[in-house]
Design a protein around this motif. Structure first.
Motif, PDB file in Angstrom:
ATOM      1  N   LYS A 130      -9.763  -0.617 -10.989  1.00 36.54           N
ATOM      2  CA  LYS A 130      -8.315  -0.825 -11.127  1.00 36.54           C
ATOM      3  C   LYS A 130      -7.968  -1.231 -12.548  1.00 36.54           C
ATOM      4  O   LYS A 130      -7.004  -0.725 -13.147  1.00 36.54           O
ATOM      5  N   PHE A 159      -6.741  -4.827  -3.653  1.00 38.02           N
ATOM      6  CA  PHE A 159      -7.617  -5.322  -4.702  1.00 38.02           C
ATOM      7  C   PHE A 159      -7.670  -6.846  -4.702  1.00 38.02           C
ATOM      8  O   PHE A 159      -6.685  -7.510  -4.402  1.00 38.02           O
ATOM      9  N   ASP A 187      -5.648   1.105 -14.955  1.00 43.14           N
ATOM     10  CA  ASP A 187      -4.399   0.532 -15.456  1.00 43.14           C
ATOM     11  C   ASP A 187      -4.340   0.598 -16.972  1.00 43.14           C
ATOM     12  O   ASP A 187      -3.297   0.919 -17.561  1.00 43.14           O
ATOM     13  N   TYR A 240      -1.910  -5.115  -3.371  1.00 42.38           N
ATOM     14  CA  TYR A 240      -1.613  -4.153  -4.417  1.00 42.38           C
ATOM     15  C   TYR A 240      -0.720  -4.815  -5.447  1.00 42.38           C
ATOM     16  O   TYR A 240       0.040  -5.732  -5.149  1.00 42.38           O
ATOM     17  N   ARG A 282     -14.229  -2.107  -7.179  1.00 49.06           N
ATOM     18  CA  ARG A 282     -12.831  -1.691  -7.034  1.00 49.06           C
ATOM     19  C   ARG A 282     -11.938  -2.450  -8.019  1.00 49.06           C
ATOM     20  O   ARG A 282     -11.008  -1.887  -8.607  1.00 49.06           O
ATOM     21  N   ARG A 283     -12.219  -3.712  -8.189  1.00 54.00           N
ATOM     22  CA  ARG A 283     -11.472  -4.532  -9.140  1.00 54.00           C
ATOM     23  C   ARG A 283     -11.607  -3.996 -10.563  1.00 54.00           C
ATOM     24  O   ARG A 283     -10.616  -3.879 -11.304  1.00 54.00           O
ATOM     25  N   GLY A 306       2.563  -1.307  -8.220  1.00 51.83           N
ATOM     26  CA  GLY A 306       1.821  -0.229  -7.578  1.00 51.83           C
ATOM     27  C   GLY A 306       2.558   0.332  -6.386  1.00 51.83           C
ATOM     28  O   GLY A 306       3.788   0.282  -6.288  1.00 51.83           O
TER      29      GLY A 306
END
Length: 740
Positions: A456, A420, A460, A501, A452-453, A505
């Motif tokens: 995530k 990421f 989270d 990562y 993708r950012r 993670g």
């Protein structure tokens, strides 16, 4: 052809086909200049695809790279030579620095169970770099004071203040003892100084497998993780090693000014032997680590600890290259990454240095074709970062006056891998990061980097039972890399960017951090196979740098900045109120005897000590009022800047001049009252253990010190700075409206 003429011709030629694609203008660009910028970025992508990323990384990591090593200098020369070949103006600026690499290190368990720690790391089959010994530093803490002690060994978890509080409840003390602590929880700079404050005579730091060893996954070479014999190197140094006068005193005394006790670092394989020798009480539950044994506090097992270093002068080599801007040569966009390393340094930092080479080559090719950035690009390959961010600090201090006039933006890399996009920095840069991330594809998933950012972030939050909304705002910068002098001392809007990562993670950002095993082979297997993300990092960096360098109007947006300040104010208020409330509650329980009555008898714990619960209300109202004014001005500016349009050049210049006054508004020339080297009123490295960033540090530091009058003054100082920034934004918005 003159580049000032060539570029507009190119823009007009490209405007038709690009406009037909209906791509929206980039932030800070007109439709025409956006088309030219996107064409430049396509050319850059093509250049990076042909760059010798693998060859460069292999060469850069082919020998040990610590400061003073032959290969560190060879790498500086290699980087400088390539930049010159690609058309950059290059200077190599040497800096003399006092260095202390231990030549003698001993940690011996004495008595019947004698055992000696080994500070070397064994070779790994299949990784030829690990089989070399020439030039490889052992596991060590640079700038450890010289000394030799024979004393009992005691375990204090991570060696933080709360651990010493827990230890006191067991009836144990570290006074006159050698302290064994995990490397996690806070930087290595903190641990020996706290131990010294509590009376310890030496410190041993080790990497527990719960952090980055076999509990995370297979160890190297089967997997990426730290082996029992992997040792984490580091520095205990301070800025005074750059000062010739102060360093002479250090050299004579063989210690830095505020640390007197010897310090070593070992792997968890060695640590297990010492932990098994410890008797005494069983540790509190939260102290238990990842080794297959019951951890005890100890206090009886005797050790011999010894450290000796030459304390000699070495030379750093900062490589600084520039490409003058075609329109605004006195405005600098600075891009930096260091080239020194602990041993080979593939993850940290030479993958990032490889990206910098690809970027410099691509820009050089464009310049030779007559396409130059509007603002000057300055590319820096720093030295001495691992010893305490020494090279970039020295350069920034040497050129501080010029930087205060010319620096527009600083972009930093350090460790990087795959995964990421992580971007930390000034909140006004959030839109720039989002836009760049939205234009790039992630090699692992095929989605955009931004998608993708965002995914995530959402996942989270969901795992913590929370939802997220609003833009992704870069967290403010803390410590740990070469952005430090630019962001925290000079107030230059800055970003720190990497791929990887999360540490919590599946993979550590550097699973073999600061060890012999941070090699080319390890990186190609576990860091970024095929260097797809080094390629992506180079393209990310160049888009960030060039969209600042070529923007008609600087692509800053301030609503997120003002909102971030509002959150910092409320976070500070809530934090100090909670701390006071907790202290009062704690003292009430102590005074009532509740801790004694609630304890389980077999633990034999003493009641904790009372805490300092003195308190005086600090009125944050003036700062809240100033923040609301800033937010209104930020929203007005962001609306005005939503479409750069055909603003006349003089008006664009007026907007940019006003914008460049915003960030310096928050720089206090005299420095923060309790740490004068730092000057930024909104952010500084955290002072509390485990805290990376201190928001509103001048106010927070004063409150922590119970300096109530100083806290009130700093509220007003920060409020006045906020009002200055507001006035600059109002001026910028007015320049927009008058120019249309």
């Amino acid at each position: 052809m003159n580049p000032r003429v060539f570029l507009p011709v190119l823009l007009l030629a490209l405007a038709g086909p690009i406009a037909a694609q209906a791509a929206p203008p980039l932030t800070g660009f007109t439709t025409v200049s956006s088309a030219a910028e996107r064409d430049v970025e396509r050319r850059i992508d093509a250049s990076i695809e042909t760059a010798d990323l693998d060859g460069w990384l292999r060469r850069l990591t082919s020998a040990p790279n610590q400061v003073g090593s032959p290969h560190d200098k060879e790498n500086a020369d290699f980087i400088a030579a390539n930049l010159r070949d690609w058309g950059w103006r290059v200077t190599v600026e040497p800096v003399r620095v006092l260095v202390a690499y231990p030549s003698v290190q001993k940690l011996v368990l004495t008595g019947a169970d004698r055992y000696a720690a080994d500070f070397t790391e064994p070779a790994i089959e299949g990784d030829d770099d690990t089989k070399r010994s020439e030039g490889v530093l052992p596991g060590m803490e640079s700038y450890s004071p010289d000394g030799a002690v024979d004393a009992p060994l005691i375990f204090v978890n991570e060696g933080l203040s709360k651990d010493y509080d827990d230890l006191e409840r067991t009836g144990q003390s570290v006074s006159g003892k050698v302290v064994l602590v995990k490397s996690s929880g806070a930087g290595r700079w903190v641990k020996p100084r706290l131990a010294q404050q509590h009376g310890a005579v030496g410190v041993v730091i080790y990497s527990d497998p719960e952090a980055d060893g076999f509990t995370k996954g297979d160890v190297y070479p089967a997997g990426a993780w730290r082996t029992p014999r992997t040792v984490q190197r580091g520095t205990l140094g301070i800025d005074s090693v750059l000062d010739a006068s102060a360093a002479k005193t250090i050299q004579a005394e063989k210690r830095t000014g505020d640390l007197r006790i010897p310090v070593v670092t070992i792997g968890y394989g060695d640590a297990e032997h010492f932990l098994r020798a410890l008797g005494g009480p069983v540790v509190p539950n939260r102290w238990q680590g990842g080794l297959p044994l019951t951890y005890h506090v100890g206090g009886d097992a005797q050790v011999h600890l010894e450290v000796r270093s030459p304390w000699e002068w070495r030379t750093l080599y900062n490589v600084v290259a520039s490409l003058p801007g075609s329109e605004h040569p006195d405005e600098w966009v600075i891009r930096g990454v260091h080239h020194d390393a602990w041993v080979y340094g593939a993850w940290d930092p030479l993958a990032g240095t490889t990206a910098l080479l690809a970027e410099a080559r691509a820009i050089g090719e464009l310049a030779k074709a007559g396409i130059r950035p509007k603002r000057t690009l300055v590319f820096a390959s720093w030295d001495g970062e691992e010893l305490g961010i020494l090279g970039s600090k020295a350069w920034a201090e040497r050129h501080a006056a010029e930087l205060s006039r010319k620096a527009v933006f600083y972009l930093n890399n350090d460790t990087t891998g795959r995964g990421f996009l992580s971007a930390a920095g000034d909140p006004s840069l959030a839109s720039l990061v989002d836009e760049v991330a939205g234009d790039l594809r992630d090699p692992e998933t095929g989605a955009s980097v931004q998608e993708r950012r965002a995914a995530k972030r959402t996942v989270d939050a969901a795992e913590k039972g929370k939802d997220v909304e609003g833009p992704i705002v870069p967290p403010r910068l803390g410590t740990g890399s070469d952005y430090l002098p630019f962001a925290h001392r000079l107030g230059v809007p800055s970003l720190h960017v990497r791929y990887g990562y999360d540490r919590d993670g599946d993979e550590e950002s550097v699973p073999v951090y600061h060890s012999l095993y941070d090699t080319y082979a390890h990186y190609q297997r576990f860091g970024d196979p095929g260097l797809k993300y080094v390629n992506l990092l180079a393209r990310t960096n160049l888009r960030l740098a060039l969209r600042v360098a070529n923007a008609d109007v600087l692509p800053w947006r301030y609503t997120a900045f003002a909102e971030s300040l509002g959150r910092d104010i409320e976070r500070l208020a809530a934090g100090v109120a909670t701390a006071h409330r907790d202290s009062v509650r704690h003292n009430t329980l102590v005074d009532s005897g509740a801790y004694r009555l609630a304890d389980v008898a077999y633990r034999g714990l003493r009641p904790p000590a009372r805490e300092d619960d003195r308190w005086q209300e600090v009125d944050l109202g003036p700062l809240r009022d100033a923040q609301r004014g800033l937010l209104a001005a930020a929203r007005a500016y962001d609306r005005a800047a939503g479409a750069t349009g055909d603003l006349p050049p003089k008006r664009r210049d007026a907007v940019n001049r006003a914008l460049r006054d915003v960030a310096p508004s928050f720089v206090q020339a005299s420095g923060l009252p309790q740490r004068p080297w730092y000057r930024h009123l909104l952010q500084a490295p955290g002072r509390k253990e485990g805290e990376d960033v201190a928001p509103l540090p001048a106010i927070g530091d004063a409150i922590d010190a119970r300096a109530w009058d100083e806290a009130a003054r700093e509220v007003e100082v920060t409020a006045e700075a906020t009002r200055r920034a507001t006035a600059a934004l109002v001026k910028a918005a007015d320049a927009f409206s008058k120019g249309r």
